[in-house]
Design an enzyme around this catalytic site. Structure first.
Site, PDB file in Angstrom:
ATOM      1  N   LYS C  77       0.857  -1.180   0.000  1.00  0.00           N
ATOM      2  CA  LYS C  77       0.000   0.000   0.000  1.00  0.00           C
ATOM      3  C   LYS C  77       0.901   1.241   0.000  1.00  0.00           C
ATOM      4  O   LYS C  77       1.938   1.257   0.676  1.00  0.00           O
ATOM      5  CB  LYS C  77      -0.873  -0.030   1.262  1.00  0.00           C
ATOM      6  CG  LYS C  77      -1.965   1.034   1.318  1.00  0.00           C
ATOM      7  CD  LYS C  77      -2.822   0.815   2.585  1.00  0.00           C
ATOM      8  CE  LYS C  77      -3.953   1.802   2.697  1.00  0.00           C
ATOM      9  NZ  LYS C  77      -4.794   1.541   3.898  1.00  0.00           N
ATOM     10  N   SER C 152      -9.609   1.569   2.919  1.00  0.00           N
ATOM     11  CA  SER C 152      -8.758   2.329   2.036  1.00  0.00           C
ATOM     12  C   SER C 152      -7.713   1.510   1.283  1.00  0.00           C
ATOM     13  O   SER C 152      -7.130   2.007   0.318  1.00  0.00           O
ATOM     14  CB  SER C 152      -8.043   3.408   2.855  1.00  0.00           C
ATOM     15  OG  SER C 152      -7.176   2.812   3.795  1.00  0.00           O
ATOM     16  N   SER C 176      -9.708  -0.819   7.102  1.00  0.00           N
ATOM     17  CA  SER C 176      -9.126  -0.571   5.776  1.00  0.00           C
ATOM     18  C   SER C 176      -8.412  -1.745   5.130  1.00  0.00           C
ATOM     19  O   SER C 176      -8.065  -1.688   3.955  1.00  0.00           O
ATOM     20  CB  SER C 176      -8.157   0.611   5.840  1.00  0.00           C
ATOM     21  OG  SER C 176      -8.881   1.821   5.793  1.00  0.00           O
TER      22      SER C 176
END
Lengths: 477, 100, 487
Positions: C77, C152, C176
């Site tokens: 990420k 996210s 997330s």
């Protein structure tokens, strides 16, 4: 009716640890800009703080030296404000759970001893340094700001006094005493001019016994003298305002050393709202009894204890204060000489007098060992060297010529205490000054002094004056 | 804590504290959105939490320290290469005003 | 072939049927086929990945593999710092920023021989539940590209779902990792707070953030967890004790295990199809000897309120450092203050701005006690609630997300509706407990449904034991449209 000043002092002390408060960067002054920086002290995204154990221990040390209660449980908070030299735009500090609270410091001031309460002492991190480029180097005319983050993250202890200091000289004495404590603890070099120890003051006036007045914060005092002067000026300024029936505005004022005045900063647009909250990157600090006691056991003798000991040893109060405030080398010299058998009172006078003066003239001089100083004092006491000759012996010792007796002998400064040897000189002087002898015998007693002087001159000042007096008296008797 | 607190938001002040220069129309839109969210968030005030200590670390441990040992710093070139402006080893920023 | 799991790749490596360079080529090939539609990646580090794959291939040839992650292509990420590789947090304010250091989790993957493929898309600074709040455009759901992948960590979940990474790291502040894993049909695991170092994870809300794996299988998640977990002296909140063994009881089944279905997360507000699939899985577990009970977490709803005070408050301070002075975007003004204000106004997107303002408000004078402090107290109540629930059950289960993937744009205009997507996942973050989401079925639209399993702090051993059984009984083997029919 009179006005009574109420002064509180806020002190910031940079700790001289090997590494910074929350990262491994070196604590080092005068290095090229931005060379002691890493992700953490630069506030790079993703970086995290990990507290320096020694800095916490040193804070506890300071707290104990200031007779504070050490909170078993304390917490780091974030203090939020935007400033170019604050890398994260928040400062890691402490808020409602500081490490040290509720202490006091006894100070011997110019008008006697007094006690100053200590509100708290807590841990925080220093900011970077801004250089304001432009005309005059003044902030408001600058065209650019240069930023150096070497200082960012250096461990900083904030000590806040209670507002119970009554006069500027007392504020100065408190500040000096506090600096002595810090130096004695060995946790900072506490240099005012370099900013490793910084004083701010809160000042207000009130009617004796009345409620506290509006306080003004005074900043930017880089010496004890300017602290005292700034407070004197500010008290005067507030008194004049109040006597003219006007109000004191709550504000921060800067001391202008050259102009000798405090100046208000432009009124802040935003009232400060630091939005303190516990720093979620850090866990609570727990100083349990065992840890606290271990640190307490390492405390050195503090200035107040030192002064008390000197008094106990028979040193007069004035000399004890001066000696206590002397450099550690000089204090050690005193301790060692006394240990070697020298009289404390005389030793203290010599250390704070002749020796300090000599060092002030020439920093390169080599301090004598305690035993050597003791030897010199013994020579004086036994009459082997005169008090005046002793100063010359000391000079020789400081110049590295050897021990006390060695120097005295080499420089021919040993008193002539041998009455046979002196008798010869006395007889010669009497023979050479028949007039004086005549006048003395005629009752002019003061001529004796002249004859003593002649003997002293003939011996190059080395004759023991008591013996000379006795021998002359015998012969003129 | 039992009574709900009225939600009044001085959005200009909040934006200034947060150092975000927003246009007046943006400010108004954020004020309205914050109002809605805070009304929901204010439900926390309906809970009786007397005697409850606010949480710190979920696992509840304390005293995480590092020893006072220096570690290498970053090379200065690397540090300054990320800066919007740098000169002579310094980060360069516009002038600082006293009122900040 | 299709992209293998970590476990399959290890078998193929050992049998000499595959080597890390070939595996990387396969993964990059999939990325080249899917990225135009999916936009899972912000950066692909072709050169770095090839170098690492070649080194891994040499180690394999010499019989010196460092472990199960050696040679495995893994995506990160883009809020994890990677030395020398741009790290943007999907924000304009960090455009072009190249960190001078690696996050601890990243460094541990490198040491384990993993092949880091690139940086995946996210909601700006991990704030969002749909990956639509990326300054560089949204990621799409590989099962239906008109829908969101969740967020996210949407980029990481989408990449693993289509095989443009074998596994990925995400971060989980309020769900997330788990929510996008659920919406993309993959496994997402949030470890106990403090087990994985946060050093080098660009902070959103420090007391809630936790790095964790997104993988195709439970075992893959465990293998990744094992490598990245463990005490880190660079993170003061990192747990100093022993990391629980994820595979200590992996094959023990669920006989006698008390499994608690959270009442408040199985009725109102939960899509009936989602609730139904989850109940069916519980029946299957019951058949395996588990004791299924219903438990109550009364503070679940207020937990959401507390979360939307605590997380923004922390973020308002964490994101203060983005000011245009030392790195990242600068929008110049006449003074430092003006520069900071303009940089932040232009650099942050609307959701980030909203949360910074919200958090600033919650911490400001006069509101701190009523909002922030009270939220932290409610958080303590959530912990108490869990403790009581764990008297009755050994693990808790709920849907991971109240709904399956929703259409792009559906909730953008309504922040509160978006926040409700996290209602099932937030309690574990507030308590710091471990939780895992795994795919257990499809809804009638063919979209994956995730089941969440929660355990007490440091309860990873039991969590993985139950998860492995759920995975087995659910037998989920569907693949998204974008991963199907590919070479």
């Amino acid at each position: 009716m009179t006005w009574e000043p109420v002064i509180g002092i806020e002190v910031h002390v940079e700790l001289l640890t090997s590494s910074k408060m929350f990262c491994g960067c070196r604590v080092s002054f005068g290095d090229p800009p931005n060379t002691n920086v890493c992700p953490t002290c630069l506030g790079l995204p993703g970086s995290l703080p990990v507290p320096n154990r020694r800095a916490i221990e040193w804070l506890v040390k300071i707290g104990l030296a200031l007779n504070c209660r050490i909170n078993e449980w304390s917490v780091f908070h974030r203090k939020n404000y935007f400033y170019a030299d604050l890398p994260k735009n928040y400062q890691i500090s402490q808020y409602d759970h500081p490490v040290c609270v509720d202490g006091w410091l006894d100070v011997s001031g110019p008008d006697g001893a007094f006690r100053v309460g200590i509100e708290r002492a807590h841990m925080e991190e220093d900011t970077g340094k801004s250089i304001h480029l432009g005309e005059g180097g003044r902030i408001h005319s600058a065209t650019q700001t240069l930023l150096d983050f070497n200082r960012a993250g250096v461990p900083l202890v904030e000590i806040v006094s209670k507002p119970d200091i009554g006069t500027p000289p007392r504020a100065r004495a408190f500040a000096q005493e506090l600096r002595e404590v810090i130096l004695t603890l060995g946790v900072s070099d506490a240099r005012l001019e370099e900013g490793s120890m910084r004083f701010d003051a809160n000042v207000s006036l009130r009617r004796p016994g009345g409620p506290l007045g509006t306080k003004v914060e005074v900043k930017n005092m880089n010496s004890f003298r300017s602290l005292e002067r700034a407070l004197g000026y500010e008290i005067d300024r507030q008194r004049k305002l109040l006597e003219a029936g006007r109000e004191v505005v709550q504000e921060t004022r800067h001391w202008d050393e050259e102009a000798g005045v405090t100046q208000g900063m432009r009124t802040k647009e935003v009232s400060s709202d630091y939005r303190y909250f516990p720093d979620p990157d850090l866990v609570p600090i727990v100083v349990d009894t065992a840890w606290r006691e271990r640190i307490a056991a390492e405390l050195p003798e503090l200035p107040a204890q030192r002064r008390a000991r000197y008094l106990d040893q028979g040193v007069d109060p004035q000399t004890a204060s001066v000696l206590s405030a002397s450099e550690p080398d000089l204090r050690n010299l005193y301790d060692q000489a006394v240990e070697a058998g020298a009289d404390p009172r005389t030793t203290a006078l010599w250390v704070t007098g002749e020796i300090t003066a000599a060092l002030r003239r020439d920093e390169q001089l080599r301090l004598p060992a305690g035993g050597e100083l003791a030897e010199l004092l013994t020579l004086i006491e036994q009459g082997t060297v005169s008090a005046s000759a002793a100063k010359e012996v000391l000079a020789g010792m400081l110049a590295g010529e050897g021990g006390a007796r060695e120097v005295a002998e080499r420089r021919n400064l040993i008193q002539i205490s041998d009455s046979d040897a002196l008798s010869e000189v006395v007889d010669t002087v009497l023979a050479e000054n028949p007039d004086a002898v005549e006048r003395y015998r005629a009752g002019e007693g003061k001529v004796l002094g002249f004859l003593v002087g002649q003997v002293m001159r003939a011996t190059g000042g080395r004759a023991d004056p008591r013996l000379v007096n006795r021998l002359l008296a015998e012969r003129l008797g | 804590m039992s009574a709900f607190m009225p939600i009044d938001i001085d959005i200009v002040h909040v934006a200034r504290l947060a150092r975000i220069d927003l246009h007046p129309d943006e400010l108004e839109s954020y004020r309205a959105q914050l109002g809605v969210i805070l009304e929901h968030a204010a439900k926390v005030q309906a809970y009786d939490t007397s005697g409850v200590e606010p949480i710190s670390h979920p696992l509840g441990f304390t005293n995480a320290f590092r020893e006072d040992e220096p570690a290498p710093s970053l090379p200065r070139d690397e540090v300054l290469s990320a800066a919007p402006e740098a000169r002579d080893g310094y980060f360069v920023a516009p002038p600082t005003m006293e009122t900040e | 072939m299709s992209t293998p799991t970590i476990a399959e790749a290890n078998r193929l490596f050992e049998e000499g049927l595959l080597d890390p360079v070939e595996l990387l080529s396969e993964v990059l090939h999939r990325a080249s086929l899917t990225e135009a539609e999916l936009h899972a990646y912000l950066t692909i580090d072709h050169e770095g990945a090839r170098r690492r794959a070649e080194a891994a291939a040499e180690r394999l040839a010499r019989g010196e593999r460092r472990g199960p992650l050696d040679g495995i292509p893994i995506a990160l990420k883009d809020n994890l710092c990677t030395k020398g590789v741009e790290t943007t947090c999907a924000s304009q304010i960090l455009a072009g920023w190249v960190p001078p250091y690696d996050a601890t989790a990243v460094a541990r993957l490198q040491e384990a021989g993993a092949v880091l493929v690139g940086k995946t898309n996210l909601d700006e600074f991990a704030m969002g539940s749909s990956t639509e709040n990326s300054a560089y455009g949204p990621t799409r759901n590989p099962w239906d590209t008109e829908r969101v992948p969740g967020g996210s960590s949407g980029g990481s979940a989408a990449a693993v779902a289509v095989g443009s990474a074998v596994a990925a790291l995400g971060s989980d502040t309020g769900g997330s990792i788990r929510q996008p894993a659920a919406l993309c049909g993959v496994v997402g695991f949030k470890p106990t707070y403090g087990l994985v170092s946060r050093y080098g994870l660009v902070a959103f809300a420090s007391s809630l953030d936790q790095i964790g794996p997104i993988t195709r299988t439970v075992a893959d998640a465990g293998m990744l967890f094992e490598v990245i977990a463990g005490h880190d002296p660079l993170d003061a909140t990192s747990y100093p004790g022993q990391v629980p063994r994820w595979d200590a009881e992996l094959d023990a089944g669920v006989g006698g295990v008390r499994i608690g279905l959270v009442r408040e997360l199985s009725g109102d507000g939960i899509d009936p199809e989602v609730a139904e699939v989850c109940r069916r899985v519980l029946d299957l577990l019951s058949d395996q000897g588990a004791q299924v009970v219903e438990v109550s977490l009364p503070t679940v709803e207020v937990a959401l309120s507390a979360y939307y005070l605590v997380a923004p408050a922390e973020c308002s301070a964490n994101l203060a450092r983005f000011d245009g002075i030392r790195y990242g975007l600068r929008v110049p003004g006449d003074t430092v203050s003006e520069t900071m204000g303009r940089t932040r106004a232009e650099g942050f997107g609307p959701e980030v701005t909203r949360r910074i303002l919200l958090g600033t408000y919650a911490l400001s004078a006069g509101y701190y006690d009523a909002f922030y402090l009270q939220a932290q107290r409610v958080r303590a109540l959530v912990v108490q609630d869990f403790a009581e629930a764990y008297q009755k059950a050994d693990v808790l289960v709920s849907p991971t997300s109240p709904t399956t993937a929703f259409p792009l744009g559906a909730k953008v205009a309504d922040p509160l509706a978006m926040y409700m997507s996290d209602v099932c996942t937030i309690p574990s973050n507030l308590a710091g407990h471990p939780a895992i989401s795994l795919p257990v079925g499809l809804d009638s639209a063919g979209l994956p449904i995730g089941l969440q399993i929660m355990a007490p702090a440091l309860g990873e051993t039991l969590l993985f034991r139950v998860a492995a059984e759920v995975e087995r009984v659910a037998g989920f083997d569907a693949r998204p449209r974008l991963a199907e029919g590919m070479p």
